[in-house]
Design a protein around this motif. Sequence first.
Motif, PDB file in Angstrom:
ATOM      1  N   THR A  10       0.920  -1.244  -0.085  1.00 56.52           N
ATOM      2  CA  THR A  10      -0.023  -0.138   0.118  1.00 56.52           C
ATOM      3  C   THR A  10       0.932   1.233   0.141  1.00 56.52           C
ATOM      4  N   ASP A  11       0.214   2.443  -0.402  1.00 53.88           N
ATOM      5  CA  ASP A  11       1.258   3.637  -0.132  1.00 53.88           C
ATOM      6  C   ASP A  11       0.641   4.352   1.083  1.00 53.88           C
ATOM      7  N   ILE A  12       1.688   5.028   1.794  1.00 53.08           N
ATOM      8  CA  ILE A  12       1.495   5.667   3.078  1.00 53.08           C
ATOM      9  C   ILE A  12       2.051   6.904   2.902  1.00 53.08           C
ATOM     10  N   LEU A  13       1.750   7.902   3.641  1.00 49.77           N
ATOM     11  CA  LEU A  13       2.291   9.115   3.834  1.00 49.77           C
ATOM     12  C   LEU A  13       3.353   9.110   5.220  1.00 49.77           C
ATOM     13  N   ALA A  14       4.298   9.481   5.034  1.00 44.47           N
ATOM     14  CA  ALA A  14       5.499   9.562   5.829  1.00 44.47           C
ATOM     15  C   ALA A  14       6.188  10.821   5.983  1.00 44.47           C
ATOM     16  N   GLN A  15       6.901  10.917   7.194  1.00 38.29           N
ATOM     17  CA  GLN A  15       7.508  12.411   7.212  1.00 38.29           C
ATOM     18  C   GLN A  15       9.079  12.150   7.102  1.00 38.29           C
ATOM     19  N   TYR A  16       9.880  13.386   6.593  1.00 38.85           N
ATOM     20  CA  TYR A  16      11.311  13.236   6.023  1.00 38.85           C
ATOM     21  C   TYR A  16      11.970  14.192   6.659  1.00 38.85           C
ATOM     22  N   ASP A  17      13.087  14.142   7.559  1.00 39.15           N
ATOM     23  CA  ASP A  17      13.694  15.404   8.101  1.00 39.15           C
ATOM     24  C   ASP A  17      15.084  15.694   7.222  1.00 39.15           C
ATOM     25  N   GLY A  18      15.180  15.064   6.177  1.00 40.15           N
ATOM     26  CA  GLY A  18      16.380  15.308   5.589  1.00 40.15           C
ATOM     27  C   GLY A  18      17.502  14.256   5.671  1.00 40.15           C
ATOM     28  N   ARG A  19      17.335  13.552   6.641  1.00 46.53           N
ATOM     29  CA  ARG A  19      18.387  12.499   7.179  1.00 46.53           C
ATOM     30  C   ARG A  19      17.518  10.966   7.182  1.00 46.53           C
ATOM     31  N   THR A  20      16.567  11.177   7.702  1.00 46.89           N
ATOM     32  CA  THR A  20      15.720   9.969   8.176  1.00 46.89           C
ATOM     33  C   THR A  20      14.278  10.021   7.938  1.00 46.89           C
ATOM     34  N   ILE A  21      13.761   8.800   8.098  1.00 43.63           N
ATOM     35  CA  ILE A  21      12.063   8.882   7.723  1.00 43.63           C
ATOM     36  C   ILE A  21      11.375   8.703   8.892  1.00 43.63           C
ATOM     37  N   TYR A  22      10.223   8.984   9.181  1.00 38.69           N
ATOM     38  CA  TYR A  22       9.254   8.952  10.309  1.00 38.69           C
ATOM     39  C   TYR A  22       8.091   8.166   9.717  1.00 38.69           C
ATOM     40  N   LEU A  23       7.641   7.150  10.373  1.00 35.49           N
ATOM     41  CA  LEU A  23       6.507   6.364   9.992  1.00 35.49           C
ATOM     42  C   LEU A  23       5.241   6.374  10.619  1.00 35.49           C
ATOM     43  N   PRO A  24       3.956   6.333  10.220  1.00 32.78           N
ATOM     44  CA  PRO A  24       3.118   6.694  10.757  1.00 32.78           C
ATOM     45  C   PRO A  24       2.296   5.477  11.541  1.00 32.78           C
ATOM     46  N   LEU A  25       2.419   5.507  12.784  1.00 34.93           N
ATOM     47  CA  LEU A  25       2.169   4.508  13.764  1.00 34.93           C
ATOM     48  C   LEU A  25       0.885   3.756  13.575  1.00 34.93           C
ATOM     49  N   ILE A  26      -0.117   4.671  13.634  1.00 34.34           N
ATOM     50  CA  ILE A  26      -1.613   4.282  13.607  1.00 34.34           C
ATOM     51  C   ILE A  26      -2.082   3.683  12.191  1.00 34.34           C
ATOM     52  N   GLU A  27      -1.514   4.202  11.081  1.00 34.06           N
ATOM     53  CA  GLU A  27      -1.801   3.780   9.946  1.00 34.06           C
ATOM     54  C   GLU A  27      -1.048   2.347   9.613  1.00 34.06           C
ATOM     55  N   ILE A  28       0.078   2.153  10.131  1.00 36.17           N
ATOM     56  CA  ILE A  28       1.014   0.925   9.792  1.00 36.17           C
ATOM     57  C   ILE A  28       0.400  -0.106  10.674  1.00 36.17           C
ATOM     58  N   PHE A  29       0.020   0.011  11.961  1.00 37.56           N
ATOM     59  CA  PHE A  29      -0.706  -0.688  12.967  1.00 37.56           C
ATOM     60  C   PHE A  29      -2.101  -1.196  12.269  1.00 37.56           C
ATOM     61  N   GLY A  30      -2.774   0.025  11.566  1.00 40.80           N
ATOM     62  CA  GLY A  30      -3.913  -0.375  11.216  1.00 40.80           C
ATOM     63  C   GLY A  30      -3.857  -1.588  10.103  1.00 40.80           C
ATOM     64  N   PHE A  31      -2.698  -1.352   9.318  1.00 38.54           N
ATOM     65  CA  PHE A  31      -2.609  -2.021   8.134  1.00 38.54           C
ATOM     66  C   PHE A  31      -2.064  -3.555   8.601  1.00 38.54           C
ATOM     67  N   LEU A  32      -1.668  -3.659   9.549  1.00 40.78           N
ATOM     68  CA  LEU A  32      -1.232  -4.850  10.637  1.00 40.78           C
ATOM     69  C   LEU A  32      -2.489  -5.501  11.439  1.00 40.78           C
ATOM     70  N   ASP A  33      -3.683  -4.601  11.563  1.00 37.66           N
ATOM     71  CA  ASP A  33      -4.797  -5.074  12.203  1.00 37.66           C
ATOM     72  C   ASP A  33      -4.376  -5.292  13.748  1.00 37.66           C
ATOM     73  N   ILE A  34      -3.650  -4.043  14.124  1.00 40.32           N
ATOM     74  CA  ILE A  34      -3.450  -3.920  15.426  1.00 40.32           C
ATOM     75  C   ILE A  34      -4.229  -2.817  15.922  1.00 40.32           C
ATOM     76  N   ILE A  35      -4.792  -2.904  16.990  1.00 41.90           N
ATOM     77  CA  ILE A  35      -5.944  -1.561  17.140  1.00 41.90           C
ATOM     78  C   ILE A  35      -4.945  -0.786  18.244  1.00 41.90           C
ATOM     79  N   VAL A  36      -5.097   0.477  17.889  1.00 40.30           N
ATOM     80  CA  VAL A  36      -4.566   1.436  18.632  1.00 40.30           C
ATOM     81  C   VAL A  36      -5.438   2.521  19.264  1.00 40.30           C
ATOM     82  N   LYS A  37      -5.585   2.517  20.698  1.00 42.85           N
ATOM     83  CA  LYS A  37      -6.193   3.223  21.420  1.00 42.85           C
ATOM     84  C   LYS A  37      -5.588   4.877  21.263  1.00 42.85           C
TER      85      LYS A  37
END
Length: 858
Positions: A51-78
């Motif tokens: 799937t395609d996801i939105l991520a954040q990039y600070d010029g050196r490394t990448i930041y990944l969305p916790l809720i979206e990725i866990f939703g993709f893995l079917d892990i519920i996040v409160k």
Amino acid sequence: MRKRKPHTHSIGRTAIVLVTVLGILSPIPASAQTEFEEIVVKFEVPKLSKTDILAQYDGRTIYLPLIEIFGFLDIIVKSDFDNGKFSGKFVMQDNDFEINIRNGETKCFGRTMQLADGSYYLSATDLFLRIDLFEHIFKLRPHFNFSQLSVYLSLDKDFPAYRKLLRKAAHEKLKDRDVAARDVQNIPYQRDHLKAGVADWMLSACPYGGAGHYFTLGMGGMVMGGDLAINGSVNSINGFESDNVTYLWHYYFNDNEYITQAEIGDINTQGSLSRSLDGVQLTNKPPVQRKYFQTVKVEGYAGEGWEVELYVNNQLSEFAYADENGNYSFLIDTYYGASQITLKLYGPNGEIKTEEQYVRVPYNLIPKNDYEYSIAGGVKPNTTDNAQKKYAQATAYYGLLSSLTVGGVVDMPVAVEDGEKPTYAGEISFQPLGTVLFGASFSPDNALEGNFSYNRPSLLTINAQYAGFYENPFRNKLNRKYEYSLAISSPLRIKNKYFGPRYRVSITQFEDYQSINMNYGFKLPLYKLSTTYLGAAKLAKYFNRTERSLTSQIFITTQFLRWLRPQFKLNYDHELNQLSQYAVYLHRRIFKRGQLTFTYERNEVSETNRIMISFNIFNDFANITSRVNVHGDQVIATQLQRGSILFDQDSKSFRLDRRYGLGRGTAVIWPFLDENYNGRYDEGEEVLKDLKASIGGARGVRNSQNGLYYYDGLRAYDEYLVEIDEYSLDNPMLRPAHQNFKVTINPNTVTSISVPIVTAGEVGGIVERAVETGRIGVGGIKLIILNEVTGQEIPATTFNDGSYYYMGLVPGLYRVTIDAEQLKRYGYHSDPRDQSFQIKAVEGGDIVGGIDFLIVPD
């Protein structure tokens, strides 16, 4: 890409760069606030999805969305954005996690770590964690490829999404199996009035050592609509002895519920007063051991949104979703024997529960309101004076409740001259609990018997029996008074090691002495050694003396060498206080179908040795065992050969087998190209010998003479489901007319199963949508082709230009629809909603085109 300052969401934290030292996330001071760019990356978990996801990039490394990725893995996040808390259960229900960005802490796997500024980015909809934190917190290792703008995460089979995917695949497979089971062609029972069959033979020769030579022969076939079996033997010492010849003719009434079987010859009567007679017997008992007992309802409460799977003996049987009240229910068929029923419940938030129960149906229970009877009569030789006595016997049993069966037996001597009187007995079988069974029988002036059993598979089995005997010169010739027995066993496992302790004691009281016997033992598996201990104790009390014996045996099997596995046996006599016997056994496989065994035994009590060398060959046509036995000064050489010969009367061919076939059945598949579509084999039609099938787990063996597949060892008069493997045919345009066939197997002979193969047809069309310039084809649209007779659903997908076709449809009526879920997802409906068509039985296969659809926005 969009550049932005870090969003603090009223928490007052600034995103800064950090490093990890000894598991603690420590910030590195930054001279200015870090700027982020929003980028789109491809996120992939192999075997799961992309799937395609939105991520954040600070010029050196990448930041990944916790809720979206866990939703993709079917892990519920409160998510509590106001307080900066994100929590849930990671993969397993006992593994709680929490990320508290206000306190700067993370918890997972029972450990706490510090969360530093600059290690996350908080937006209005998600929490973006720096990529390395997924490993530090959750032990996940996502890999970022900057050149391809992709993130790769290795699959963990415990991911809830993957488990759900496996369940979905299992459910689809179960649906396909249920649909295939509807396409069953019943083959009428074929009664053979005269058909040659099978001969079992055994030859035992002793070329050296002075013993005799023996030959036994058992022959069977179908005569006058029933199966006939004759057994006899001859030896070099006594020659042919006609008294040892036995015969039995058995007739199966396949369409009569009041009389199902008739037997003439050497019969065995039923019940607690059973005896062997040379006579006639009638019964309404099923010709094969009962399988189905009753249908029961399994129900319970799971909760709204829960999914429930029902397993029987670790095989998925059914699945369901809880209703709006959270309840579920199944109707399940119970069968004789022990069954393990497992319920697996899956909650909407990743919860998993398992419930197990064992259902045990003993074979001496019959279904409620069913009855069984047998009537027999015949003669029995009297071993004392060779006189023949005539008896008539009858049994009757009734299922009073599903857990209670009652019955009675009468054994009546006919034209008696020795004063023997009729004997009667009443019997009862009662199962108050699924694991407990009581049984009892009372025969006046004969015997009183009772038994109790407790059976909990994988835990404990207890059997207790009592029998009290009256003085009866005809049925109690050993003058027994009473007999007790108790047996306890357990399949005890400790860390995947099976110990299997067991104990049995029996006490028998005769008129002039008492006998007490005990046997006990266990297994002790250690690495590549398996040790079995067996103990035996015996106490015999007479009027003027007492005899005792106490022995122990240790049997050791080794697995250190693959090519040779020696075994050792030690016997110790505790009364003599010495090692009484020891032995060594060496086994070696020779070629693929041979085994060489060397045995050395030493008897310390008699001070004798025994050496034996055995060589076994397991050919397709016979089982041959050659043995040389040296015991003291005596040397004996023997050879034993046994096997069977089966004649297929339809193909006029013989088959040799090392296994006995008398009393069992064989089936052969006759697949033929049904050119005139009449469902019958006609002379000149091509036999397609490559077709395979599955028949009750029997292994198909190809015959070298006619090239057909034979299936041996089938139960006589049992009804089998023949599942056709349509993919075993090389030509994709050829299909079996039916997916399954149901047939009843005759014993002692070969049952031919004709499988018509037809030339399949194809269907095609196009799926389009309307545009300003007209219509264009739409690719990737899923269509469902439904067989309106069997309910089988066949998927098809359109090509890029919107066209589709499917080859391999057997003649019949079909209906095509576009997948409703796909249309709903994209906001369309189809015009027309569905289309019906017919594949006709024509030479070369029918072709149907023009099954077109137009998809229209809702």
